[in-house]
Design a protein around this motif. Structure first.
Motif, mmCIF file in Angstrom:
data_model
loop_
_atom_site.group_PDB
_atom_site.id
_atom_site.type_symbol
_atom_site.label_atom_id
_atom_site.label_comp_id
_atom_site.label_asym_id
_atom_site.label_seq_id
_atom_site.Cartn_x
_atom_site.Cartn_y
_atom_site.Cartn_z
ATOM 1 N N ALA A 42 48.933 -39.173 -20.640
ATOM 2 C CA ALA A 42 49.220 -39.959 -19.442
ATOM 3 C C ALA A 42 49.089 -41.450 -19.752
ATOM 4 C CB ALA A 42 48.297 -39.553 -18.304
ATOM 5 N N LYS A 43 48.025 -41.821 -20.459
ATOM 6 C CA LYS A 43 47.846 -43.231 -20.827
ATOM 7 C C LYS A 43 48.900 -43.687 -21.833
ATOM 8 C CE LYS A 43 43.094 -44.400 -19.845
ATOM 9 N NZ LYS A 43 41.879 -45.001 -20.389
ATOM 10 N N LEU A 44 49.248 -42.820 -22.770
ATOM 11 C CA LEU A 44 50.282 -43.163 -23.746
ATOM 12 C C LEU A 44 51.620 -43.376 -23.061
ATOM 13 C CD1 LEU A 44 51.200 -43.554 -26.667
ATOM 14 C CD2 LEU A 44 51.561 -41.081 -26.777
ATOM 15 N N LYS A 45 51.967 -42.505 -22.121
ATOM 16 C CA LYS A 45 53.217 -42.638 -21.379
ATOM 17 C C LYS A 45 53.242 -43.970 -20.612
ATOM 18 C CE LYS A 45 56.017 -40.221 -17.913
ATOM 19 N NZ LYS A 45 56.128 -41.148 -16.816
ATOM 20 N N TYR A 46 52.137 -44.305 -19.974
ATOM 21 C CA TYR A 46 52.045 -45.568 -19.236
ATOM 22 C C TYR A 46 52.261 -46.752 -20.184
ATOM 23 C CZ TYR A 46 50.264 -49.216 -16.177
ATOM 24 O OH TYR A 46 50.139 -50.357 -15.414
ATOM 25 N N TRP A 47 51.616 -46.716 -21.351
ATOM 26 C CA TRP A 47 51.717 -47.805 -22.313
ATOM 27 C C TRP A 47 53.160 -47.976 -22.789
ATOM 28 C CZ3 TRP A 47 47.858 -48.416 -26.946
ATOM 29 C CH2 TRP A 47 48.024 -49.663 -27.528
ATOM 30 N N ILE A 48 53.835 -46.872 -23.081
ATOM 31 C CA ILE A 48 55.218 -46.944 -23.547
ATOM 32 C C ILE A 48 56.130 -47.498 -22.457
ATOM 33 C CG2 ILE A 48 57.210 -45.531 -24.213
ATOM 34 C CD1 ILE A 48 55.174 -43.740 -25.714
ATOM 35 N N GLU A 49 55.945 -47.047 -21.229
ATOM 36 C CA GLU A 49 56.828 -47.460 -20.139
ATOM 37 C C GLU A 49 56.530 -48.858 -19.616
ATOM 38 O OE1 GLU A 49 56.438 -44.326 -17.284
ATOM 39 O OE2 GLU A 49 57.853 -43.033 -18.350
ATOM 40 N N GLU A 50 55.263 -49.260 -19.598
ATOM 41 C CA GLU A 50 54.890 -50.545 -19.016
ATOM 42 C C GLU A 50 54.675 -51.648 -20.054
ATOM 43 O OE1 GLU A 50 54.895 -50.970 -15.719
ATOM 44 O OE2 GLU A 50 55.444 -48.863 -15.500
ATOM 45 N N GLY A 51 54.517 -51.269 -21.324
ATOM 46 C CA GLY A 51 54.325 -52.260 -22.377
ATOM 47 C C GLY A 51 52.915 -52.809 -22.451
ATOM 48 N N PRO A 53 48.453 -51.403 -22.078
ATOM 49 C CA PRO A 53 47.566 -50.260 -21.865
ATOM 50 C C PRO A 53 47.123 -50.142 -20.409
ATOM 51 C CG PRO A 53 46.593 -51.831 -23.417
ATOM 52 C CD PRO A 53 47.894 -52.404 -22.954
ATOM 53 N N TYR A 54 46.868 -48.932 -19.971
ATOM 54 C CA TYR A 54 46.365 -48.669 -18.618
ATOM 55 C C TYR A 54 44.864 -48.925 -18.605
ATOM 56 C CZ TYR A 54 45.535 -46.244 -14.220
ATOM 57 O OH TYR A 54 45.175 -45.934 -12.934
ATOM 58 N N GLU A 55 44.403 -49.672 -17.638
ATOM 59 C CA GLU A 55 42.991 -50.070 -17.592
ATOM 60 C C GLU A 55 42.116 -49.100 -16.800
ATOM 61 O OE1 GLU A 55 41.806 -52.595 -19.339
ATOM 62 O OE2 GLU A 55 43.814 -53.097 -20.043
ATOM 63 N N GLY A 56 42.710 -48.261 -15.964
ATOM 64 C CA GLY A 56 41.920 -47.373 -15.115
ATOM 65 C C GLY A 56 41.638 -46.031 -15.770
ATOM 66 N N LYS A 57 41.225 -45.079 -14.942
ATOM 67 C CA LYS A 57 40.943 -43.733 -15.412
ATOM 68 C C LYS A 57 42.242 -42.963 -15.605
ATOM 69 C CE LYS A 57 36.399 -42.960 -13.481
ATOM 70 N NZ LYS A 57 35.573 -42.007 -12.747
ATOM 71 N N ALA A 58 42.313 -42.177 -16.671
ATOM 72 C CA ALA A 58 43.509 -41.383 -16.951
ATOM 73 C C ALA A 58 43.762 -40.362 -15.852
ATOM 74 C CB ALA A 58 43.376 -40.684 -18.299
ATOM 75 N N SER A 59 42.714 -39.927 -15.171
ATOM 76 C CA SER A 59 42.878 -38.928 -14.114
ATOM 77 C C SER A 59 43.637 -39.473 -12.913
ATOM 78 C CB SER A 59 41.511 -38.402 -13.670
ATOM 79 O OG SER A 59 40.717 -39.462 -13.151
ATOM 80 N N LYS A 60 43.762 -40.784 -12.804
ATOM 81 C CA LYS A 60 44.505 -41.401 -11.703
ATOM 82 C C LYS A 60 46.009 -41.451 -11.972
ATOM 83 C CE LYS A 60 40.797 -42.474 -9.426
ATOM 84 N NZ LYS A 60 40.410 -41.769 -8.238
ATOM 85 N N LEU A 61 46.409 -41.211 -13.222
ATOM 86 C CA LEU A 61 47.819 -41.236 -13.591
ATOM 87 C C LEU A 61 48.444 -39.853 -13.394
ATOM 88 C CD1 LEU A 61 47.592 -43.284 -16.895
ATOM 89 C CD2 LEU A 61 48.631 -44.031 -14.762
#
Length: 68
Positions: A42-51, A53-61
């Motif tokens: 989930a965090k990797l997908k966010y990083w690829i799409e948004e450019g 890293p996601y700062e919050g909890k992975a469970s929120k994605l």
């Protein structure tokens, strides 16, 4: 077409020892690990799409699709 895509694969192997007791513990651990461990992709997908890293909890994605 949905545009460019990235394919990420991951393999993990766990070996529990202890005979029949180890096998029983393995079956009990499967649902527990699904609850306790966040989806790392989930965090990797966010990083690829948004450019970034996601700062919050992975469970929120949202959980990314695991189907190709």
């Amino acid at each position: 077409s949905a545009g460019p895509r990235t394919l990420v694969t991951s393999d993990a192997e766990v070996e529990l020892r202890g005979g029949w007791l180890g096998r029983l513990m393995g079956w009990l651990l499967i649902p527990l690990l699904r609850i306790l461990l966040p989806n790392p992709f989930a965090k990797l997908k966010y990083w690829i799409e948004e450019g970034r890293p996601y700062e919050g909890k992975a469970s929120k994605l949202p959980v990314p699709s695991a189907v190709c």
